[in-house]
Design an enzyme around this catalytic site. Sequence first.
Site, short mmCIF file in Angstrom:
data_model
loop_
_atom_site.label_atom_id
_atom_site.label_comp_id
_atom_site.label_asym_id
_atom_site.label_seq_id
_atom_site.Cartn_x
_atom_site.Cartn_y
_atom_site.Cartn_z
N GLU A 293 44.87 38.09 46.93
CA GLU A 293 44.45 36.69 46.77
C GLU A 293 46.07 36.17 46.71
OE1 GLU A 293 44.08 32.79 46.28
OE2 GLU A 293 43.11 34.18 43.72
N CYS A 327 44.63 27.66 43.36
CA CYS A 327 45.07 28.74 44.47
C CYS A 327 43.90 27.64 45.37
CB CYS A 327 44.91 30.10 44.91
SG CYS A 327 43.92 30.66 43.80
#
Length: 543
Positions: A293, A327
């Site tokens: 990720e 994020c």
Amino acid sequence: MSFGIFNIPVPTNEPVKEYRPGSSEREDLKRALQDFRGVETDIPMYIGGQEVRTERKLRVSPPHDHQHTLGYFYEGEAEHVKQAIDAALQAKQSWAKLSWESRAGIFLKAADLIAGPYRARINAATMLGQSKNAYQAEIDSACELIDFLRFNVYFADEIYRQQPNASPGVWNRQEYRPLEGFVFALTPFNFTAIAGNLPTSAAMMGNTVVWKPAYTQILSAKVIMEVLQEAGLPDGVINLIYVDGPVAGEVIFNHPDFAGIHFTGSTAVFQKIWATIGNNIHKYKSYPRIVGETGGKDFVLVHESANVDEVATGLVRGAFEFQGQKCSAASRAYIPATLWPQIEVKMKEFIGELKIGGTEDFSNFINAVIDERAFKKITAYIDEAKQNNEVEIVAGGNYDGTKGYFIEPTVLRVSNPTYRTMCEEIFGPVLTVCVYDPTEFEAIIQTVNSTSPYALTGSIFARDRYIIEEVTQKLQNAAGNFYINDKPTGAVVGQQPFGGARASGTNDKAGSALNLYRWVSARTIKETFVSPKHYGYPFLQEE
């Protein structure tokens, strides 16, 4: 040996404590903060269950008070990476053979330890080492990590129970083996829960792990290892090393027993790792699992039908909680000209109320960015924006790195929807707004979809259900986690499995069974009870 088919406790999400004045959890946390402040913590590596120290000691300090020393960790070299791999491979057979209920019990106990006696300690380590306020630490290092441990046990049990059909005279079954070799967990600074989940999810499925955390997260990483050791994790199952990334990669990605990587970090680093693995593919015993990720340039699309107060609240929380170092943080917003004046006023009002300072003062909403490197990168974007005629500083824009790496929550308004702060990941408290003509809503949907290479999170604010459905469909590939009338942050384990595609990663959904499937290699077994004793088939017979 006795056998049974055991039912895993059904997990529920860990309740979030509020840390109100006068509460017991607030007092416990204050004491834990004082304890960390009052000593210089010694932080060794953990290889094969042994504490490992070297001649090279590196300092740990709070980002909001970088003159204070929290402790020292010991940086390793290539030899320590090799030792960690050897320890993982040595522990592999015994760990893989251990009964599933025994493995599960370790991680369920770890969850209870964090929920109880370690809660204040792991939150305090996160608050000081990563400059998270009490609430952000609580939802991360306590609640989310607890949820990862409990829900992953439950998901693993579900996977093991999935079995193929049988046919007359045949018993088909499937076993879920750990990968052949060791797994490398490379974890980021911004979430203690991610740092805990990446090595433990692979270990839960019978793998042994070499874990390298970000240097700016090492204090809370040490607490995670303390918890795992007290929970009974056998030596060598997870080996914690502090080694420079390229040094570790040179050893790990050339090792024949490298079986997979569990990664959260930058897109550039992940792409380089992927290329390295591809170039070395002939060296490995099996094809490594690559799970990552990475970055995000997360959007908030606002329609004319949206509620102004809801939008302003979602933007301030989504963009500025933990200084935008998520994020999933709201980084670009598209707002209709008809609503912008009201939203601008409300956002300025909210931002004006936000206090900035250290995490030990619980009234501070905004704390410091993680280190000097991040501070310089983020402020460079702000400085450039101040000099650009296409950009208006709506709020914030000031910063001071004297005592801590403090940057004001900053809102930029751009006339060019492809200005660099609308496209590039900043990873700081900077929100860029594009104000559009409501008659051009269809075009702005396409702009949202095409502006950034990332596809992690995004949201739509609207009350018009036709608009909500249209945007949901047209932006189906623009975000792995999509939110309706909410900020694009705050995914909860078991409720919103997390991950994105495009340049944001492999979308293997941490917090779900999908992620755990990546850490097993299935073997199908067919047992025939009465075997044929002649090669012939009926169709061969003559008429």
